[in-house]
Enzyme design. Structure first.
Site, mmCIF file in Angstrom:
data_model
loop_
_atom_site.group_PDB
_atom_site.id
_atom_site.type_symbol
_atom_site.label_atom_id
_atom_site.label_comp_id
_atom_site.label_asym_id
_atom_site.label_seq_id
_atom_site.Cartn_x
_atom_site.Cartn_y
_atom_site.Cartn_z
ATOM 1 N N LYS A 178 3.683 -19.799 4.655
ATOM 2 C CA LYS A 178 2.259 -19.996 4.976
ATOM 3 C C LYS A 178 1.462 -19.299 3.872
ATOM 4 O O LYS A 178 1.351 -18.069 3.836
ATOM 5 C CB LYS A 178 1.963 -19.402 6.350
ATOM 6 C CG LYS A 178 0.573 -18.831 6.571
ATOM 7 C CD LYS A 178 -0.509 -19.876 6.677
ATOM 8 C CE LYS A 178 -1.872 -19.207 6.900
ATOM 9 N NZ LYS A 178 -2.626 -19.019 5.634
ATOM 10 N N GLU A 253 4.187 -5.454 4.431
ATOM 11 C CA GLU A 253 3.690 -4.795 3.219
ATOM 12 C C GLU A 253 2.178 -4.862 3.296
ATOM 13 O O GLU A 253 1.596 -5.932 3.173
ATOM 14 C CB GLU A 253 4.254 -5.533 1.996
ATOM 15 C CG GLU A 253 4.196 -4.679 0.751
ATOM 16 C CD GLU A 253 2.972 -4.947 -0.054
ATOM 17 O OE1 GLU A 253 1.957 -4.236 0.169
ATOM 18 O OE2 GLU A 253 3.009 -5.849 -0.900
ATOM 19 N N CYS A 287 -2.005 -4.762 -4.118
ATOM 20 C CA CYS A 287 -1.641 -3.818 -3.058
ATOM 21 C C CYS A 287 -1.270 -2.467 -3.645
ATOM 22 O O CYS A 287 -1.551 -1.429 -3.064
ATOM 23 C CB CYS A 287 -0.506 -4.385 -2.220
ATOM 24 S SG CYS A 287 0.809 -5.099 -3.194
ATOM 25 N N GLU A 387 -8.839 1.096 1.696
ATOM 26 C CA GLU A 387 -8.490 0.151 0.634
ATOM 27 C C GLU A 387 -9.687 -0.747 0.353
ATOM 28 O O GLU A 387 -10.107 -1.515 1.216
ATOM 29 C CB GLU A 387 -7.290 -0.698 1.078
ATOM 30 C CG GLU A 387 -6.757 -1.575 -0.013
ATOM 31 C CD GLU A 387 -5.533 -2.363 0.407
ATOM 32 O OE1 GLU A 387 -5.580 -3.026 1.460
ATOM 33 O OE2 GLU A 387 -4.525 -2.336 -0.325
HETATM 34 P P1 NDP Z 1 -5.177 -10.915 5.705
HETATM 35 O O1 NDP Z 1 -4.232 -9.821 5.966
HETATM 36 O O2 NDP Z 1 -6.006 -11.340 6.858
HETATM 37 O O3 NDP Z 1 -4.400 -12.211 5.145
HETATM 38 C C1 NDP Z 1 -3.087 -12.208 4.629
HETATM 39 C C2 NDP Z 1 -2.350 -13.449 5.099
HETATM 40 O O4 NDP Z 1 -2.265 -13.447 6.530
HETATM 41 C C3 NDP Z 1 -3.040 -14.762 4.749
HETATM 42 O O5 NDP Z 1 -2.075 -15.765 4.510
HETATM 43 C C4 NDP Z 1 -3.805 -15.076 6.030
HETATM 44 O O6 NDP Z 1 -4.147 -16.435 6.158
HETATM 45 C C5 NDP Z 1 -2.782 -14.666 7.061
HETATM 46 N N1 NDP Z 1 -3.338 -14.415 8.399
HETATM 47 C C6 NDP Z 1 -4.629 -14.180 8.750
HETATM 48 N N2 NDP Z 1 -4.734 -13.999 10.088
HETATM 49 C C7 NDP Z 1 -3.485 -14.116 10.588
HETATM 50 C C8 NDP Z 1 -2.924 -14.021 11.905
HETATM 51 N N3 NDP Z 1 -3.681 -13.771 12.975
HETATM 52 N N4 NDP Z 1 -1.592 -14.177 12.055
HETATM 53 C C9 NDP Z 1 -0.803 -14.402 10.995
HETATM 54 N N5 NDP Z 1 -1.268 -14.531 9.731
HETATM 55 C C10 NDP Z 1 -2.591 -14.377 9.528
HETATM 56 O O7 NDP Z 1 -6.072 -10.478 4.475
HETATM 57 P P2 NDP Z 1 -7.510 -11.007 4.009
HETATM 58 O O8 NDP Z 1 -7.309 -12.173 3.148
HETATM 59 O O9 NDP Z 1 -8.402 -11.187 5.186
HETATM 60 O O10 NDP Z 1 -8.027 -9.763 3.142
HETATM 61 C C11 NDP Z 1 -8.616 -8.642 3.789
HETATM 62 C C12 NDP Z 1 -8.122 -7.327 3.211
HETATM 63 O O11 NDP Z 1 -6.722 -7.256 3.314
HETATM 64 C C13 NDP Z 1 -8.385 -7.110 1.733
HETATM 65 O O12 NDP Z 1 -9.662 -6.625 1.503
HETATM 66 C C14 NDP Z 1 -7.326 -6.117 1.376
HETATM 67 O O13 NDP Z 1 -7.769 -4.810 1.693
HETATM 68 C C15 NDP Z 1 -6.174 -6.479 2.277
HETATM 69 N N6 NDP Z 1 -5.167 -7.287 1.563
HETATM 70 C C16 NDP Z 1 -4.024 -6.662 1.190
HETATM 71 C C17 NDP Z 1 -3.084 -7.356 0.476
HETATM 72 C C18 NDP Z 1 -1.822 -6.710 0.030
HETATM 73 O O14 NDP Z 1 -1.259 -7.126 -0.980
HETATM 74 N N7 NDP Z 1 -1.294 -5.762 0.758
HETATM 75 C C19 NDP Z 1 -3.270 -8.747 0.065
HETATM 76 C C20 NDP Z 1 -4.488 -9.336 0.563
HETATM 77 C C21 NDP Z 1 -5.397 -8.599 1.268
HETATM 78 P P3 NDP Z 1 -5.634 -16.900 5.706
HETATM 79 O O15 NDP Z 1 -5.715 -16.660 4.247
HETATM 80 O O16 NDP Z 1 -5.663 -18.318 6.056
HETATM 81 O O17 NDP Z 1 -6.610 -16.070 6.499
#
Ligand code: NDP
Length: 501
Positions: A178, A253, A287, A387
């Site tokens: 996904k 992660e 990250c 973060e």
């Molecule tokens: P999310 O954690 O919401 O998204 C990461 C993934 O999870 C995406 O594929 C997202 O899909 C999916 N997702 C969202 N909601 C659900 C759910 N209920 N169940 C299962 N999967 C889900 O991150 P965001 O994109 O909202 O970013 C927000 C913050 O997260 C950033 O500001 C940053 O701080 C952190 N982040 C950390 C990352 C890392 O590498 N550790 C990477 C990205 C973000 P979709 O994109 O369709 O919402």
């Protein structure tokens, strides 16, 4: 490719298809907000279809009876195709995510390296024999776990996807990917590659759509066997809760607030370069970004001024022009970062450089942000704790080694840390005391490190990806004990045993 809007399909059970709802969503180029592609807006029904296809493929003799070396060859073929299509994939990643083209090229190469690394592992995963007692043959088998769901964020779409897909396939699992809704394009190219190398249909599936629908349906599905999730802490918690309902394991992660700890005896040229690079690569949306600078008091002014000067010299622009920093991924993420910067302004935090959106010189239509240094923060300040996920560096000062360690360990995260000093005793002492999944000494990241275990302490998550450690996520151990129905051979009557000296 820059202008034509593509209409894409998702890949389930070896076939390309629209959403069961026929609905789509548009993905845009964050450098100019122009639409790039129409993608299927997946549903819970699509998820169920993907799980059924993955289950059938996983149980099929074509996959379960495939010799491990052949799984390795398929991964090698994927590596070769990734490299062959490197320019195309890198351009697509840059258009979709915004990152500088050279960084996208590195991502494609790292994705190929994951395939290669785990291809070599496919026929080297085996169990053990355990000496229980005479007459019992006890051994373990390392079996695939089943259907592995990979939920991937938008910051390193191709690279993070392959980080989980390659070990999952190498160990004989079926995969459902996904991608993030903002960056699904290279995930669908991966499906093309899987098809080209003739991975059995259903072994690799991509369901596009929104996290709260597709992600939530995948994590709650009772027939999924394992979930690897990379993203935010709140979504990670939601994933874990959903998986708990079906008692399914998860690998999480969840980012960090990683420190560069710079002592007065460090090589300041090197430290400056890496401090800047570790918070500006991918516009700080990493990250493992070095988002905190912990600097020894006596070199504070010198180092902060060098870091600020270096940041001011960096070029911002559309990723296709290969600048130092591309745009932030989305308007929403830009707003999140600007909200933190407003907080800094309201509270009188020293903003050494940056602190605002960049909208001159053809940047107005994109989501660009000037690299920023926030100085003299207290360790418990929100800007030193949370973060921010952008090119924003939080600077804190220490006077003793103990204080540096205390500040380094003073957030809820623990992903990585770097120590800068020419005193190896001090370096190893700090490395042993810092709570982080990876520690670097006089470097940062060591080139990405496909081979090195990677994962977090605390709220940075748990489980380890990369390296051989990752194989634990994708295999389960079965113990088999066999009682041998054999007796000591008896001597034939009338003969005496020959005594051997
Ligand atoms: P999310 O954690 O919401 O998204 C990461 C993934 O999870 C995406 O594929 C997202 O899909 C999916 N997702 C969202 N909601 C659900 C759910 N209920 N169940 C299962 N999967 C889900 O991150 P965001 O994109 O909202 O970013 C927000 C913050 O997260 C950033 O500001 C940053 O701080 C952190 N982040 C950390 C990352 C890392 O590498 N550790 C990477 C990205 C973000 P979709 O994109 O369709 O919402």
């Amino acid at each position: 490719m820059e202008t034509a809007i593509q209409s894409m399909k998702m890949y389930i059970g070896g076939a390309w298809m629209p959403s069961s709802s026929q609905q789509t969503f548009t993905t845009i180029n964050p450098a100019n907000q122009e639409p790039l592609a129409e993608l299927p807006r997946g549903t819970a029904e699509d998820v169920d279809r993907a799980v059924k296809a993955a289950r059938a493929a996983f149980e099929s003799s074509e996959w379960s009876m495939m010799v491990p070396a052949q799984r390795g060859r398929l991964l090698l073929a994927m590596a070769e195709r990734l490299r062959r299509r490197s320019d195309e994939l890198a351009r697509l990643e840059t258009l979709d995510n915004g990152k500088p083209l050279s960084q996208s090229k590195v991502d494609v190469e790292v994705a190929a390296r994951y395939c290669e690394y785990y291809a070599g592992v496919a026929d080297k995963i085996f169990g053990e024999t355990i000496p229980i007692m005479p007459g019992i043959l006890d051994y373990t088998l390392r079996e695939p776990i089943g259907i592995s769901v990979q939920i991937v964020p938008w910051n390193y779409p191709l690279q993070i996807a392959m980080r989980g897909i390659a070990p999952a396939l190498a160990t004989g699992n079926a995969v459902i990917l996904k991608p993030a809704e903002d960056t699904s394009l290279t995930a669908l190219k991966l499906a093309e590659i899987a098809e080209e190398v003739a991975l059995p249909g259903g072994i690799f599936n991509v369901v596009t759509g929104f996290g709260e629908v597709v992600g939530a349906a995948l994590t709650a599905h009772p027939d999924v066997d394992h979930i690897t999730f990379t993203g935010s802490v709140p979504t990670g918690i939601a994933v874990m809760k959903a998986a708990a309902e079906n008692v399914k394991p998860v690998t999480l992660e969840l980012g960090g607030k990683s420190p560069n700890i710079v002592f007065a005896d460090a090589d300041l040229d090197e430290a400056t370069n890496w401090v800047v690079r570790s918070i500006t690569q991918n516009a700080g949306q990493t990250c493992s970004a070095g988002s905190r600078l912990l600097v020894e008091q006596s070199i504070h002014d010198e180092l902060v001024s060098r870091v600020a000067r270096k940041m001011e010299s960096l070029a911002l622009g559309p990723g296709m022009e290969d600048p130092d920093l591309g745009p932030i991924i989305s308007e929403q993420q830009l707003r999140t970062i600007l909200h933190y910067l407003d907080l800094a302004k309201q509270e009188g935090v020293t903003i050494v450089t940056g602190g605002e959106r960049a909208d001159g010189d053809g940047l107005a239509k994109g989501f660009f942000l000037r690299p920023t240094v926030l100085d003299n923060l207290a360790p418990d300040h929100r800007l030193a704790q949370e973060e921010i996920f952008g090119p924003v560096l939080s600077v804190l000062t220490f006077t003793t080694v103990e204080e540096a360690i205390k500040i380094a360990n003073g957030t809820e995260y623990g992903l990585i840390a770097a120590v800068w000093t020419n005193d190896l005793n001090k370096a190893h002492w700090v490395a042993s005391k810092v709570k982080a999944g990876q520690v670097y000494i006089n470097t940062y990241g060591a080139g990405g490190g496909v081979e090195m275990p990677f994962g977090g302490y605390g709220k940075s998550g748990f489980g380890r990806e990369k390296g051989l450690e990752a194989l634990r996520n994708y295999t389960q151990v079965k113990n088999v004990a066999l009682r041998l129905h054999m007796k000591e051979p008896t001597q034939p009557a009338g003969k005496t045993a020959v005594k051997l000296e």
